[in-house]
Design an enzyme around this catalytic site. Structure first.
Site, PDB file in Angstrom:
ATOM      1  N   ASP A 412      16.348 -20.528  10.447  1.00 35.83           N
ATOM      2  CA  ASP A 412      16.638 -19.706  11.618  1.00 35.83           C
ATOM      3  C   ASP A 412      16.875 -20.652  12.794  1.00 35.83           C
ATOM      4  O   ASP A 412      16.547 -21.841  12.736  1.00 35.83           O
ATOM      5  CB  ASP A 412      15.446 -18.783  11.882  1.00 35.83           C
ATOM      6  CG  ASP A 412      15.652 -17.898  13.097  1.00 35.83           C
ATOM      7  OD1 ASP A 412      16.779 -17.423  13.307  1.00 35.83           O
ATOM      8  OD2 ASP A 412      14.694 -17.703  13.855  1.00 35.83           O
ATOM      9  N   LYS A 580      32.902 -17.546  36.512  1.00 33.02           N
ATOM     10  CA  LYS A 580      32.299 -18.561  35.650  1.00 33.02           C
ATOM     11  C   LYS A 580      32.571 -18.176  34.201  1.00 33.02           C
ATOM     12  O   LYS A 580      32.617 -16.983  33.856  1.00 33.02           O
ATOM     13  CB  LYS A 580      30.795 -18.684  35.897  1.00 33.02           C
ATOM     14  CG  LYS A 580      29.976 -17.461  35.506  1.00 33.02           C
ATOM     15  CD  LYS A 580      28.498 -17.674  35.797  1.00 33.02           C
ATOM     16  CE  LYS A 580      27.688 -16.442  35.384  1.00 33.02           C
ATOM     17  NZ  LYS A 580      26.272 -16.547  35.757  1.00 33.02           N
ATOM     18  N   ARG A 809      25.434 -14.224  13.849  1.00 29.65           N
ATOM     19  CA  ARG A 809      25.478 -12.756  13.905  1.00 29.65           C
ATOM     20  C   ARG A 809      25.177 -12.148  12.547  1.00 29.65           C
ATOM     21  O   ARG A 809      25.805 -11.161  12.140  1.00 29.65           O
ATOM     22  CB  ARG A 809      26.852 -12.284  14.401  1.00 29.65           C
ATOM     23  CG  ARG A 809      27.081 -12.491  15.885  1.00 29.65           C
ATOM     24  CD  ARG A 809      26.134 -11.672  16.710  1.00 29.65           C
ATOM     25  NE  ARG A 809      26.423 -11.685  18.131  1.00 29.65           N
ATOM     26  CZ  ARG A 809      25.577 -11.342  19.075  1.00 29.65           C
ATOM     27  NH1 ARG A 809      24.357 -10.981  18.746  1.00 29.65           N
ATOM     28  NH2 ARG A 809      25.898 -11.365  20.338  1.00 29.65           N
ATOM     29  N   ASP A 835      10.655 -17.974  12.041  1.00 27.43           N
ATOM     30  CA  ASP A 835       9.440 -17.666  12.813  1.00 27.43           C
ATOM     31  C   ASP A 835       9.308 -16.205  13.193  1.00 27.43           C
ATOM     32  O   ASP A 835       8.344 -15.827  13.838  1.00 27.43           O
ATOM     33  CB  ASP A 835       9.403 -18.516  14.089  1.00 27.43           C
ATOM     34  CG  ASP A 835      10.441 -18.062  15.099  1.00 27.43           C
ATOM     35  OD1 ASP A 835      11.557 -17.688  14.675  1.00 27.43           O
ATOM     36  OD2 ASP A 835      10.152 -18.083  16.301  1.00 27.43           O
ATOM     37  N   ASP A 839      13.263 -12.982   9.786  1.00 31.35           N
ATOM     38  CA  ASP A 839      13.380 -14.034   8.774  1.00 31.35           C
ATOM     39  C   ASP A 839      12.590 -13.724   7.513  1.00 31.35           C
ATOM     40  O   ASP A 839      12.642 -14.499   6.554  1.00 31.35           O
ATOM     41  CB  ASP A 839      12.894 -15.368   9.351  1.00 31.35           C
ATOM     42  CG  ASP A 839      13.631 -15.757  10.619  1.00 31.35           C
ATOM     43  OD1 ASP A 839      14.867 -15.676  10.618  1.00 31.35           O
ATOM     44  OD2 ASP A 839      12.974 -16.127  11.611  1.00 31.35           O
TER      45      ASP A 839
END
Length: 1212
Positions: A412, A580, A809, A835, A839
């Site tokens: 991950d 930006k 994604r 974590d 997962d």
């Protein structure tokens, strides 16, 4: 298995609010029960409305049958049960039954206790979750209820920072227009906040308990599924139907943030929630050595059958030709024996006698060794994280040696590789870099703790967690540099951040993305403080002066535009556009007069990207009042259009975002965890491929890939797969492979070949023919098509030829599918590390699951096989503990099979000299004690403590890890070598004493060639030979090794003289018939000469072979061991490669974790508070003033790569 009840197919769900009786009518399982199969286990659940979850494996009733079934799936256990049955038959048994049943029961009991203990912790974890409290609306009042008692259709109240108990339909909240903010880190790994909207008809319910209690809406929606980003349904209430989508749903596992309270209606509960639907199966994990041993046990049994047949045939022949005469010679009155039946009985007798080739003690020893290795992991101080007082933990004891065979790591990103902390690191303003500290000669230097940070104490509103070391920026601000002021003004105006003050008067920012939080916080620290906003205005404090800007337009961010802009009017009446975004996009919009500044800023961005920083380009434009009014009128018309509305709006955005004036660029650091770069570099050198599977955006994932050096600018190519259909994905994969193999190769023929499944077996050969480094990046939508049966072979082939793979994604289930794909088709050992709850499915699917006890809860840890606090500990877990465990287990197995073949096959040779009578060559007590007492402790000491090289050298030379990946230390070939070695030793053990004893007389002239003396001589020779052999096999001597090896020899002689003594014979005359033999034999010099000759004949060939092998064909392992022996004294200081800034070709470092739609929210005013905000708990997620945030931000990361010691390399 054991499952007789299956859940009937649910097509759609119908739920009525506040009506448990109505919802209980819908039974989706027979008799109101639901049995859910998880891998090798099944669970009894209540009907769909129960919120109880189960991850445990057994209950009191099912433990014994299921556990015994699992244990007897191990071939060895079934084999020993079969032998036990044979030993209960007196006609064929020459050994007592307790010699098998006691160790068998011991092994099964030990394993059962361990499994029960593991499952107890699963039950405890389930109870902790199921017993959490939640406020539920029952009988027109809020009551505290346990999570497991929450039912579908209940209305629940959530408060700020609470976990969501079930999948809820949002009804109302404390925010305007029924909005609420959630964090979905446990679902997709993203820490940026997301917005959910309640229906306008339900948001009016507010917190009115009486109205909520009367709410009787009916939800008709999709059946439970694992799609996190999709929900379809309708709410019927008060005669109207209202469409429901994913924006109206809050999923279990989310955390409510920056929202005082909200009410929701339970739609899915317990195992039906999308989180649990994505949790995956729990597989029964076995190591490759376990699977190999199952095969070997079958082969050995076949070998024993062959030996038994040979001896049975010999017995039949002997009985037919000699048996009658022999019985006459012994004056036996037995009748004529049937030679065939005698051979049949002899066959089974020899099967029992020869079964010690694989004794039950082998499996006892394996479990003890694995337990010892697990404790070494738990006790390793170098894997202890003092920051959270968290040690490493081996949560299983059965997979240790597989840690030394990992080929693929699936990791991950968020919270595993990174710290979830964004910091403003550097910036480029008007062609000048700020954030680097030059030395006295003007050269760039690395920032260290000795450098003095800029003093921001003059700014009372400044964030105390922010540190900046370049004093030149503050000097430019004080001197009034207009470009610097405009740059910081843009950071304070162009964003979607919301602000509020808590009860202490502190300014708190609610950020939708961590990037924006870092930029707005930087501007705040530097004197341009964002204070507040309304739908029409933005108020900032510029160097102590409050300035209110009129917000004229908000040009929102999306993944196509890759930029965001605001159009504001300042107090002087000037209209400005501030923008930006990604440099690759924004640079195309610049005015031609920016050419020189563009070249300079590009170099700066190139440098930032090379350092792994996340960059944004910053630009502005002065707008004419007349031009803006005309553009605004066209925008209003476009928004009112019904046809091609989005295209027309996008065109107008493009129209006004041109001829921009470049101000500079920002560089934000997504802080990696300590040691990530060093760990990834080291594991790559160990030939371990690392794939990153993340729910984050593509740009963010790519940026982190470069930051941790998985991706480099020196790579030959980076393939990005973004197809939206299976055809597009297949075509993109085809082009990538065509590029990878080169245009000179006839790809069409190659492609046809690669379509075949057999080609997957040749991938390792193909990998060697591909030169250069490549990387593959694929998003979740494309991955869904790529995992289809006709495309996945192409995906796997391309991915396995790439040095790095990044999947972005992706859903939790897709993570598990990728792991399963590699497991199934590559036959490689995989490890998954994460974590968060997102997962868990990946961790369960991999051969080894590692959980990091991070900031996303303990779900990953609870589902894992191993856990620790930092990603960097993975290096030591694999390269040290994993490699040692594999090395020790392989040496243990080689020696164990060798000594037991040597011990057992003596019976086979003896059979040709005892009329194939199934008589044992040794004393029966020696047979019983050989594996339990005489040779058990030395081999245990070697299996637990032995090490070929030190832990530091294991880390310094990752190439030492490769033998485990290639299964070089124990495989079928090695087994046959050990078998041949054992057969040779058994020949020497039998025929050297046999030849020596032939017509042998003692020193006193007496005949000593009797059976008992022969047995004692062979037994003593065997014990000495195997003891010398294990001394030769031991690489790392400890006090325990010395005590166990030489102590076992002393124990043998002590027991030998005790059992052959007159005293014990007088007490048990039938059990100890070898009275006085030891004393008689051991006093003969010729006996000791025979023992010495046997030992030399068996050991010297091994010594000679090993000496020549190490001297002529030394391995890297041999070279390092030789170097270690030469360096017994003080170790020289390890040299480190100096940290140099990586120059890179032009690459955008753009990565912006932002979500579309916030601009519309701001301009509509829906997320503006209409009243004073309530006092907060001080635990808001993006709290830049909180103590915990300060502590997290102050953690420093030093990304250095440890080079190998040059002195060591020279010596090798």
């Amino acid at each position: 298995m054991f499952c007789s009840k299956k859940k009937s197919l649910e097509v759609e769900r119908i739920v009525k609010a506040n009506d448990r009786e109505h919802n209980e009518k819908f039974q989706y399982a027979p008799e109101g029960l639901l049995w859910v199969s998880l891998g090798d286990r099944c669970h009894q659940m209540d009907t769909f409305e129960d919120n109880r979850i189960h991850t445990s494996k057994y209950n009191i009733l099912t433990f014994l049958p299921i556990n015994l079934f699992e244990q007897f799936q191990r071939v060895a256990n079934a084999y020993f049960l079969f032998l036990l049955i044979l030993q209960l038959i007196p006609e064929i048994s020459s050994l007592t039954w307790f010699t098998t049943i006691v160790p068998l029961v011991l092994v099964i009991t030990m394993t059962a206790v361990k499994d029960a203990t593991d499952d107890y912790f699963r039950h405890r974890s389930d109870n902790q979750v199921n017993n959490r409290q939640s406020e539920v609306l029952i009988d027109s009042k809020l009551q505290n209820e346990k999570w497991m008692n929450v039912k579908v259709g209940d209305i629940i109240k959530l408060e700020n920072n609470q976990f969501v108990a079930a999948d809820l339909l949002l009804l109302s909240s404390s925010e305007p227009h029924g909005l609420c903010y959630i964090e979905t880190a446990e679902l997709d790994g993203e820490t940026n906040l997301k917005v959910r909207h309640a229906l306008s008809v339900t948001s009016e319910l507010g917190a009115d308990i009486s109205r909520l209690a009367k709410f009787d809406g009916i939800v008709v929606c999709e059946a439970p599924n694992n799609k996190l980003d999709k929900f379809t349904g309708t709410l019927s209430w008060k005669g109207g139907k209202h469409s429901l989508n994913n924006e109206k749903i809050i999923l279990r596992g989310c955390v409510l943030r920056n929202t005082s309270w909200c009410f929701g209606m339970v739609v899915f509960a317990g195992p039906d929630t999308k989180l649990m639907q994505n949790s995956g199966k729990t597989n029964f994990k076995r190591t490759s050595i376990d699977r190999l041993m199952n095969t070997l046990v079958i082969w050995i049994f076949g070998f024993l059958v062959c030996l038994g047949i040979i001896l049975a045939i010999g017995n039949s022949i002997w009985e037919n030709q000699i048996g009658g005469q022999f019985r006459t010679f012994l004056f036996l009155n037995e009748g004529e024996k049937n030679s065939v039946f005698s051979g049949f009985l002899t066959f089974w007798s020899y099967i029992i006698i020869l079964n010690t080739v694989v004794p039950i003690s082998l499996y006892v020893s394996v479990e003890v060794i694995r337990l010892g290795h697990s404790y070494f992991i738990n006790w390793d101080r170098k894997m202890y994280y003092s920051g959270k007082a968290t040690p490493a933990e081996a949560r299983t004891t059965t997979l240790n040696e597989e840690l030394g065979q990992i080929e693929y790591i699936f990791s991950d990103k968020t919270g595993t590789l990174t710290q979830n902390i964004m910091t403003f690191n550097k910036c480029s303003i008007n062609g000048r870099i700020y954030g680097e500290v030059p030395d006295d000669l003007g050269q760039k230097t690395d920032i260290t703790k000795k450098k003095e940070p800029v003093d921001f104490s003059v700014n009372p509103q400044a964030d105390r967690t922010f540190q900046f070391f370049d004093h030149r920026l503050m000097e430019s601000i004080k001197l009034g540099d207009p470009k610097v002021h405009e740059f910081l003004r843009l950071l304070a105006l162009c964003h979607t951040v919301m602000s509020e003050e808590n009860s202490a008067g502190q300014l708190i920012y609610q950020v939708q993305s961590p990037d924006e939080g870092a930029l707005v916080t930087a501007a705040r620290k530097l004197g341009f403080i964002f204070k507040s906003r309304t739908p029409e205005t933005i108020t900032i404090e510029e160097l102590g002066t409050l300035v209110t800007y009129q917000l004229l337009a908000f040009l929102d961010f999306n993944n196509i535009r890759k930029r965001m802009s605001v159009i504001v009017r300042n107090p002087e009446g000037q209209i400005k556009l501030y923008s930006k975004g990604a440099d690759t996009i924004l640079f195309e919009k610049l005015h031609p007069s920016n050419e020189d500044l563009l070249a300079l800023t590009s170099d700066h961005l190139n440098e930032f990207a090379g350092e792994g920083l996340r960059t944004l380009a910053i630009a502005y434009r002065d707008l004419d009042d007349k031009y803006f009014k005309e553009w605004q009128k066209m925008l209003e018309d476009a928004n009112a259009a019904t046809d091609e509305r989005d295209e027309r709006v996008a065109g107008l955005y493009e129209e006004i975002e041109r001829d921009l004036m470049l101000l500079g660029a920002t560089a934000v650091e997504d802080k990696l965890q300590d040691g990530v770069i060093e760990t990834i570099t080291s594991l790559s050198l160990a030939n371990i491929k690392i794939w990153v599977l993340t729910g984050d955006k593509q740009e963010t994932a790519i940026n982190i890939g470069y930051a941790c050096h998985m991706l480099t600018d020196d790579m030959n190519d980076v393939f990005i797969i973004t197809g939206n259909t299976a055809v597009e994905v297949r075509e993109q994969l085809r082009k990538a492979k065509e590029n990878l193999y080169g245009q000179n190769r006839s790809f069409s023929n190659g492609h046809a070949v690669f379509e075949k499944k057999q080609q997957l077996e040749l991938d390792s050969v193909v990998e060697e023919t591909v030169t250069g480094d490549y990387a593959l990046i694929i998003n979740g939508h494309s991955l869904a098509h790529a995992l289809e049966s006709d495309v996945k072979d192409d995906l796997l082939e391309l991915a396995c030829l790439c040095k790095a793979v990044v999947c972005c994604r992706v859903t939790p289930l897709q993570k598990a599918q990728v792991v399963e794909l590699v497991k199934k088709h590559r036959n490689a050992v995989t490890l998954a590390i994460g974590d968060g709850a997102n997962d868990v499915s990946m961790i369960k699917s991999a051969h080894i699951g590692v959980g990091i006890s991070g900031q996303e809860g303990l779900q990953a840890v609870l589902a894992s096989d191993y856990s620790f606090a930092q990603f960097r500990y993975l290096q030591r877990l694999l390269l040290v503990h994993g490699r040692w465990s594999y090395f020790r287990m392989c040496k243990f197995l080689c020696y164990f099979f060798y000594k037991n073949f040597a011990f057992t096959l003596v019976h086979f040779w003896y059979g040709f000299f005892c009329g194939f009578s199934a008589q044992t060559v040794y004393d029966q007590w020696f047979i019983t004690l050989f594996n339990i007492v005489y040779t058990s402790l030395p081999v245990l000491a070697m299996g637990i403590f032995d090490q070929d090289v030190s832990d530091q050298n294991s880390v310094d030379y990752p190439q030492l890890y490769e033998p485990g990946q290639l299964n070089l230390l124990f495989n079928k070939r090695i087994f046959f070598i050990c078998m041949a070695h054992g057969i040779y030793t058994s020949l020497a053990l039998f025929f050297i004493p046999y030849g020596a004893f032939y017509d042998l007389a003692g020193g006193d002239g007496q005949h000593i060639a009797d059976y008992q003396s022969f047995a004692v001589t062979m037994a003593t020779s065997l014990v000495i030979v195997v003891s010398v052999q294990i001394a030769l096999d031991t690489s790392y001597w400890t006090v325990i090794n010395h005590v166990f090896i030489w102590g076992s020899l002393a124990t043998y002689f002590s027991i030998l003289f005790a059992m052959h003594s007159n005293g014990i014979f007088s007490i048990f005359p039938n059990q100890f018939p070898f009275v006085g033999n030891a004393r008689h034999s051991m006093t003969q010099k010729c006996i000791w000469l025979v023992i010495l000759l046997t030992t030399v004949a068996t050991v010297m060939p091994v010594v000679a072979f090993r000496f020549l092998k190490v001297d002529v064909f030394p391995t890297l392992n041999d070279q390092i061991r030789r170097w270690q022996k030469a360096q017994k004294k003080a170790r020289p200081l390890r040299s480190r490669r100096p940290h140099t800034r990586r120059s890179s070709s032009r690459r955008s470092g753009y990565a912006f974790a932002h979500q579309e739609g916030y601009g519309e929210l701001i301009t509509s005013g829906k997320n503006m508070r209409a009243k004073n905000p309530p006092p907060t708990s001080g635990l808001e997620k993006p709290l830049y003033n909180s103590t915990s945030w300060i502590e997290n931000l102050c953690k420093k990361t030093t990304d250095t790569v440890s080079s190998f010691s040059q002195e060591k390399t020279v010596k090798l």
